[in-house]
Design a protein around this motif. Structure first.
Motif, mmCIF file in Angstrom:
data_model
loop_
_atom_site.group_PDB
_atom_site.id
_atom_site.type_symbol
_atom_site.label_atom_id
_atom_site.label_comp_id
_atom_site.label_asym_id
_atom_site.label_seq_id
_atom_site.Cartn_x
_atom_site.Cartn_y
_atom_site.Cartn_z
ATOM 1 N N GLU A 139 -28.458 -12.696 35.644
ATOM 2 C CA GLU A 139 -29.335 -13.385 34.701
ATOM 3 C C GLU A 139 -30.802 -13.029 34.917
ATOM 4 O O GLU A 139 -31.558 -12.837 33.966
ATOM 5 C CB GLU A 139 -29.124 -14.899 34.811
ATOM 6 N N LEU A 140 -31.158 -12.925 36.164
ATOM 7 C CA LEU A 140 -32.537 -12.571 36.469
ATOM 8 C C LEU A 140 -32.844 -11.151 35.989
ATOM 9 O O LEU A 140 -33.916 -10.872 35.442
ATOM 10 C CB LEU A 140 -32.747 -12.666 37.982
ATOM 11 N N TRP A 141 -31.894 -10.294 36.185
ATOM 12 C CA TRP A 141 -32.038 -8.900 35.755
ATOM 13 C C TRP A 141 -32.212 -8.850 34.229
ATOM 14 O O TRP A 141 -33.093 -8.161 33.721
ATOM 15 C CB TRP A 141 -30.802 -8.130 36.209
ATOM 16 N N ARG A 142 -31.362 -9.610 33.522
ATOM 17 C CA ARG A 142 -31.471 -9.657 32.066
ATOM 18 C C ARG A 142 -32.864 -10.102 31.639
ATOM 19 O O ARG A 142 -33.462 -9.571 30.725
ATOM 20 C CB ARG A 142 -30.436 -10.617 31.480
ATOM 21 N N LYS A 143 -33.377 -11.098 32.351
ATOM 22 C CA LYS A 143 -34.705 -11.618 32.028
ATOM 23 C C LYS A 143 -35.745 -10.518 32.157
ATOM 24 O O LYS A 143 -36.621 -10.370 31.313
ATOM 25 C CB LYS A 143 -35.045 -12.773 32.981
ATOM 26 N N LEU A 144 -35.615 -9.761 33.240
ATOM 27 C CA LEU A 144 -36.558 -8.665 33.461
ATOM 28 C C LEU A 144 -36.482 -7.664 32.318
ATOM 29 O O LEU A 144 -37.498 -7.167 31.838
ATOM 30 C CB LEU A 144 -36.232 -7.937 34.767
ATOM 31 N N GLU A 145 -35.264 -7.374 31.893
ATOM 32 C CA GLU A 145 -35.079 -6.395 30.818
ATOM 33 C C GLU A 145 -35.723 -6.899 29.536
ATOM 34 O O GLU A 145 -36.342 -6.152 28.807
ATOM 35 C CB GLU A 145 -33.595 -6.153 30.565
ATOM 36 N N GLU A 146 -35.555 -8.219 29.296
ATOM 37 C CA GLU A 146 -36.114 -8.771 28.067
ATOM 38 C C GLU A 146 -37.632 -8.703 28.073
ATOM 39 O O GLU A 146 -38.263 -8.419 27.071
ATOM 40 C CB GLU A 146 -35.671 -10.223 27.903
ATOM 41 N N GLU A 147 -38.181 -8.985 29.245
ATOM 42 C CA GLU A 147 -39.638 -8.976 29.324
ATOM 43 C C GLU A 147 -40.198 -7.587 29.078
ATOM 44 O O GLU A 147 -41.290 -7.428 28.573
ATOM 45 C CB GLU A 147 -40.097 -9.489 30.687
ATOM 46 N N GLU A 148 -39.444 -6.596 29.484
ATOM 47 C CA GLU A 148 -39.952 -5.241 29.338
ATOM 48 C C GLU A 148 -39.104 -4.462 28.358
ATOM 49 O O GLU A 148 -38.743 -3.332 28.601
ATOM 50 C CB GLU A 148 -39.913 -4.523 30.684
ATOM 51 N N ASP A 149 -38.730 -5.109 27.283
ATOM 52 C CA ASP A 149 -37.802 -4.408 26.389
ATOM 53 C C ASP A 149 -38.500 -3.235 25.713
ATOM 54 O O ASP A 149 -39.704 -3.064 25.802
ATOM 55 C CB ASP A 149 -37.179 -5.360 25.366
ATOM 56 N N GLY A 150 -37.712 -2.472 25.041
ATOM 57 C CA GLY A 150 -38.284 -1.314 24.385
ATOM 58 C C GLY A 150 -38.145 -0.071 25.231
ATOM 59 O O GLY A 150 -37.775 0.984 24.750
ATOM 60 N N GLU A 151 -38.381 -0.224 26.537
ATOM 61 C CA GLU A 151 -38.378 0.954 27.390
ATOM 62 C C GLU A 151 -37.006 1.602 27.493
ATOM 63 O O GLU A 151 -36.866 2.804 27.382
ATOM 64 C CB GLU A 151 -38.790 0.543 28.795
ATOM 65 N N THR A 152 -36.007 0.761 27.737
ATOM 66 C CA THR A 152 -34.700 1.326 28.036
ATOM 67 C C THR A 152 -33.837 1.475 26.793
ATOM 68 O O THR A 152 -32.829 2.150 26.825
ATOM 69 C CB THR A 152 -33.954 0.415 29.017
ATOM 70 N N LYS A 153 -34.253 0.804 25.732
ATOM 71 C CA LYS A 153 -33.341 0.723 24.603
ATOM 72 C C LYS A 153 -32.963 2.071 24.030
ATOM 73 O O LYS A 153 -31.835 2.292 23.638
ATOM 74 C CB LYS A 153 -33.959 -0.159 23.525
ATOM 75 N N GLY A 154 -33.929 2.952 23.994
ATOM 76 C CA GLY A 154 -33.671 4.230 23.336
ATOM 77 C C GLY A 154 -32.765 5.139 24.154
ATOM 78 O O GLY A 154 -32.155 6.050 23.621
ATOM 79 N N ARG A 155 -32.663 4.847 25.458
ATOM 80 C CA ARG A 155 -31.943 5.786 26.328
ATOM 81 C C ARG A 155 -30.446 5.728 26.100
ATOM 82 O O ARG A 155 -29.862 4.699 25.876
ATOM 83 C CB ARG A 155 -32.239 5.453 27.783
#
Lengths: 590, 524
Positions: free
Chosen positions: A178-194
């Motif tokens: 859950e914490l990891w997901r939160k981190l991803e949400e906060e910094e979204d955009g970066e990983t989505k395209g990969r």
């Protein structure tokens, strides 16, 4: 021998990126501090260096802070002024700064962070090298490392793309996720395209399966770890192995061609393989007879070096084998394994108990005895009160009364417990489940199990078929299932769970198992519909062990991967084994 | 000075400009002059006037050779707001105030007269956030709240991404909204949430901070509820002295560092009792704090356990103290006594008894050291007995075994090992005959062989019970007899075991014998 991967097995991701990243960051940090000339271990000793500046690279532990404080204060007393820099890895904790402040040196040091959390030990094995994770989380209930885990997972998803399928079991797994997901949400955009490189991630708490970690290892790499202790992917082979008067530090990974072929093998095969290998090598050497000058030149310039290297490795591993045989193939070891198997299968409990008692009385080994007691406790849902008391008394008599604290720790962690009086829950349970629907019965037992967490090993073992039925001899040369890592007697629970969930792509149909594992609230699946994931990436699975994994588990999953055309990658907080687990729980006189 | 000067003449008589310019150049101050022209243009509200001012500046630059850098960037940073102004439809009737905001001069770090680089974002911020203070004429509230739609219009016109554009304005609007004292907290919070929802880039904690700045703590708390990142809520909550709320938010965030920060706040803010009570309800924080105390504040740790009536842990605490903190034997025994009392309270009779035993043992070890010399303190019971035997104090060892109820089996193992270590074979034999061995006689054989004493080993091999007889005989190397026993037992496993020990020519006859026996057994 050394089964090759299926030709369609996916490529492993490139972990060297992690190393480069960490190295660059450290160089950057160190460049700010000029001229680091020598590295010292942080110990509670005066600093020998005469340098004007000291740089400490430490884990964020309070103990380390005290060492540093002592050092700085000693300098102050001596009237020395130096510059001090503390680099915390993988991160800084506020508590550490607090200690520096309380010791009155906060103003004297500057702090930095080196976010190095993932050490690639091998092509398929990442370690966070946090052995303290196990004690901190599973004994002290300290959640500080969960954030570190989440950060590490976040780093992985930035480098290798997000994971389309996530599964997990265990409280810590869920929190980290859950914490990891939160981190991803906060910094979204970066990983989505990969494009995701790794199709599945599976998080697993160590306390879901203590049994596997407590068993004696008999696969070569595990056995080497149990016998010589592999540290950070390398091992110190003593004089008895090197057959010289010197110890030798040897890196153990896929680069070592000899090791790579025997690491996952049951020990009984290893010796034969090595001698075959030695004969082949000899034959290759022998080829040079009857060579003409040109061929000889070719041989010397191209092959000889490789052969010599192989020769060196071969003799090392043969030495290691001999040393292991000397230690382990005595009658004692066979008896030990026999007792373990009896415990796993749940027969001759009385006999096993007296074996353990004798083990303690004879002071064979404090850690081993403790391990056997825990194994007995977990497989039997706790010791019966009489045994619980008598084994503990015996142990205290053998090894000293401070182990009273060890027992209190083991109880807290659920490793060594006493059956509650009148603990006939299973009987009640089965009656109830006949009366009401299964679901309701599940709820009732959940309510019970929250009172006393039971390991339910026997029931789980039956459900998941962990003890293979053997008709005749189990052929360890041609293993047919993961049980080969324990001589065909037991399929590691952790690996079986991974296998089952991957097969179903969810926890569906495993409700009963999850309930028995006391993880009803902590088993999760999360699939993102991602069309970008290639079929190749979908056969790549990252298994995350929170609290450590053993080499036997790694071997078992490597085997499963070969069978099914998957590739497994491992991320663990540390590589562990039964001795390390027990030591983490022991109270040692400081 | 230059500014006023230019201001004075520039718009009026352009013919004189050249003259002045020359004069300025002679003074070597052209650079400043040009700068000021451009600045002046920015200050002008009429497009015509701006144009002429700019022209003067540009001419000065072109004609006389411009030395200072950065002109172009100045031009463009100016052009942006100017162009924007001009392109906006006239009927929007941008109030004077806004124009002035757009062209307001900021104080740069280096030069007094340097234009603040008016980026679009700054422009929007100015637009959306009316400046309070004397620089601007006071505006009536309704008229200036009307500017927000306009600002949003500009954003849309410029097609700015949401985070940079609309979100910023909404945030500013919310900050303005919280200043409306006549509206209730509930309504403000709801209104803000309705409008903002979860627009990306909006920080509810910033808005809450503004509300707190206006003295509206309750509103701030309400607004913080909308903040999705619990970690962001904590600093403000601490500032507002809502530490307990901050603690639960910190725990929610999963960031242990944050939890710890709050804990130390709480520790200073609350009295000890309240602090402990708060911890009690937050197990995660409690374990974190305990970890810290274990290393830094042992006394606090004790108090924590006391507070919770956690006698089990208190007992453990004192046990630890008995070997870590105390040096003197009296102190250690006292610590153990406290531990034992705690264990009784915790109804852990086992631990209590074990602790009391340890007290007795410590006292005894002390006495042994005094009377016999040598090291006894801190040995385990087993090792104490072994040391006694090794020192030849068999009587004492037996007394110890009685006093501490060492079970027979252990005592036999212990004596056997110790006597073999001493190679006191005579005593060992006497001991073996003292009564029937509770551990059998195979261990005797094993241990003698370990010390390479085959002669002694054979003595015991004959006494080994039938079940282990074969093993014992093989150990002492009597393969032939082992075979006989195995054949007698008709035990297949034993037969193979013996067979595996048959080596070379010496045991050839034995091997044959076994094979024959096997064949015979199969016939039957």
């Amino acid at each position: 021998m050394a089964f090759p991967h299926r030709p369609d097995a996916p490529e492993l991701p490139d972990f060297s990126m992690l190393k480069r990243l960490a190295r660059d960051q450290l160089i950057y940090l160190l460049e700010q501090q000029h001229e680091v000339d020598k590295l010292y271990k942080v110990e509670n000793k005066p600093a020998l260096s005469s340098n004007e500046q000291l740089c400490f690279l430490v884990r964020p532990r309070i103990k380390n802070m005290r060492y540093i404080a002592n050092l700085v204060n000693a300098d102050k007393l001596a009237g020395r002024t130096r510059k001090y820099k503390v680099i915390f890895s993988p991160q800084k904790f506020y508590a550490c700064e607090m200690v520096l402040e309380e010791e009155g040196i906060y103003g004297d040091v500057s702090c930095d962070e080196w976010a190095f959390s993932l050490l690639p030990l091998d092509v398929d094995l990442l370690s966070m090298e946090l052995p303290e994770f196990f004690r901190d989380y599973f004994l002290e209930g300290d959640q500080r490392w969960i954030n570190t885990v989440a950060q590490a997972l976040h780093l992985l998803s930035t480098l290798y793309g997000s994971f389309p399928n996530c599964y997990g079991i265990g409280r810590c797994a869920k929190m980290s996720y859950e914490l990891w997901r939160k981190l991803e949400e906060e910094e979204d955009g970066e990983t989505k395209g990969r494009r995701p490189e790794i199709g599945h991630i599976f998080l697993l708490d160590r306390d879901v399966d203590f049994v596997t970690a407590l068993c004696s290892q008999v696969v070569y790499e595990g056995l080497v770890d149990d016998t010589f202790r592999i540290k950070c992917g390398s091992v110190d082979f003593g004089p008895e192995v090197t057959s010289s008067d010197k110890s030798l530090k040897v890196l153990l990974n896929a680069e070592d061609k000899v090791f790579n072929e025997i690491r996952n093998e049951h020990f009984s095969n290893v010796f034969g393989f090595l001698s075959q290998k030695a004969r082949n090598l000899q034959a290759q050497y022998d080829r040079r007879r009857g060579m003409d000058i040109k061929q000889m030149k070719n041989f010397v310039s191209q092959e000889l070096k490789g052969l010599k290297q192989e020769h060196r490795l071969l003799s090392l591993h043969i030495g290691a084998c001999e040393s292991i045989m000397k230690k382990k193939t005595k009658q004692d070891f066979q008896e030990l394994i026999k007792t373990e198997h009896a415990l796993l299968e749940g027969f001759n409990i009385r006999e096993s108990t007296s074996y353990i008692e004798e083990h303690i009385d004879r002071q064979v080994s404090p850690i081993e005895s403790l391990r056997l007691m825990c194994l007995l406790s977990i497989t039997e849902n706790g010791l019966i009160p009489k045994d619980y008391r008598s084994l503990k008394t015996q142990y205290l008599q053998s090894y000293g009364p401070d182990h009273l604290l060890t027992f209190s720790n083991l109880r807290r962690a659920g490793l060594l417990t006493e059956q509650a009086p009148g603990d006939t829950l299973t009987a009640v349970e089965s009656k109830v489940s006949k009366l009401v629907t299964d679901k309701a019965a599940g709820k009732i037992t959940d309510a019970f199990s929250s009172l006393a967490k039971r390991s339910n090993f026997r029931a789980i073992s039956k459900k998941l078929n962990l003890i293979p039925r053997v008709d005749g001899e189990y052929d360890l040369k041609v293993p047919r299932d993961m049980a080969y890592v324990f001589s065909g007697a037991y399929v590691p629970l952790s690996c079986r769970i991974v296998e089952q969930v991957l097969e179903r792509r969810s926890w569906q149909g495993l409700d009963e198992v999850v309930r028995l594992l006391n993880c009803s609230e902590f088993a999760f699946t999360d699939m993102t519909k991602d069309d970008k994931a290639s079929s190749e990436s979908l056969r790549l699975i990252l298994v995350v062990f929170l609290g450590g994994c053993t080499f036997s588990e790694v071997s078992a999953l490597r085997f499963l991967g070969r069978e099914k055309g998957y590739r497994f990658i491992f991320l663990t907080t540390a590589v562990t084994n039964s001795a390390r687990l027990m030591e983490a729980m022991s109270e040692v006189k400081a | 000075m230059w500014e006023t000067w230019l201001w004075a003449w520039c718009p009026k008589e352009s013919q004189k400009a050249d003259e002045y310019l020359r004069e300025i150049q002679e003074l070597g101050q052209l650079t400043q002059a040009v700068q000021q022209c451009i600045e002046a243009a920015g200050h002008e509200h009429q497009p015509d006037m701006q144009k002429s001012l700019l022209r003067v500046g540009l001419e000065g630059r072109a004609g006389q050779g411009w030395e200072g850098g950065g002109m172009d960037s100045w031009g463009s940073s100016l052009c942006c707001p100017l162009a924007l102004l001009r392109r906006l439809p006239l009927e929007t009737s941008i109030p004077m105030r806004v124009r002035r905001v757009l062209t307001a001069r900021g104080d740069g770090e280096q030069g007094k007269y340097r234009y603040k680089q008016l980026t679009i974002q700054v422009l929007l911020d100015r637009y959306g956030k009316p400046r309070a203070g004397a620089t601007l004429p006071p505006l009536s509230t309704p008229s200036h709240s009307l500017l927000y739609p306009l600002a949003i219009q500009i954003c849309e016109y410029l097609r700015l991404p949401e985070v940079q554009g609309v979100s910023r304005i909404l945030a500013h609007w919310a900050c303005y909204k919280v200043q409306q004292k006549d509206v209730s907290d509930e309504d403000v919070a709801r209104a803000i949430n309705q409008k903002l929802g979860d627009t990306p880039g909006v920080s509810y904690s910033d808005i809450a901070a503004r509300a707190y700045g206006c003295g509206r703590t309750e509103l701030a708390i309400k607004l913080l509820e909308y903040e999705p990142r619990s970690g962001e809520q904590v600093p403000l909550l601490l500032k507002m002295k809502r530490s307990k709320l901050a603690l639960s938010k910190a725990i929610e965030s999963g960031d242990t560092d944050l939890v710890f920060t709050v804990l130390l706040h709480l520790k200073n803010e609350l009295n000890r009792g309240d602090f402990f009570m708060t911890l009690r309800n937050q197990p995660m924080a409690l374990s974190l704090y305990r970890q810290f105390c274990k290393h830094q504040e042992l006394e606090t740790l004790k108090d924590l356990y006391n507070q919770d009536d956690n006698h089990q842990e208190l007992g453990s605490f004192h046990i630890r103290a008995s070997y870590a903190a105390e040096e003197r034997i009296e102190g250690r025994v006292a610590a153990l006594q406290t531990a034992a009392d705690a264990f009784y309270k915790a109804k852990n009779e086992f631990a209590a008894k074990a602790t009391e035993d340890q007290m007795r043992l410590l006292r005894l070890q002390r006495r042994l050291e005094d009377e016999l010399g040598g090291q006894f303190l801190d040995l385990s019971l087993h090792d104490t007995a072994t040391t006694l035997i090794l020192g030849g104090h068999n009587k004492r060892a037996e007394q110890l075994a009685r006093d501490f109820r060492i079970p027979d089996k252990r005592l036999w193992w212990l004596k056997l090992t110790a006597l073999a270590d001493l190679e006191d074979w005579e005593e060992l034999e006497k001991f073996s005959k003292s009564k029937k061995s509770p551990i059998g006689y195979l261990p005797f054989v094993e241990i003698c062989m370990k010390q390479h004493n085959k002669y002694e080993a054979k003595k015991y091999a004959s006494r080994v019970g039938p079940e282990q007889k074969v093993k014992a005989l093989l150990l002492v190397g009597d393969v032939a007899q082992a075979a006989d026993v195995a054949i007698e037992h008709r035990n297949e496993a034993e037969l193979s075991l013996v067979l595996s020990h048959c080596t070379g020519a010496t045991d050839g006859a034995t091997a044959d014998k076994i094979q024959r026996a096997r064949a015979q057994a199969q016939k039957k």
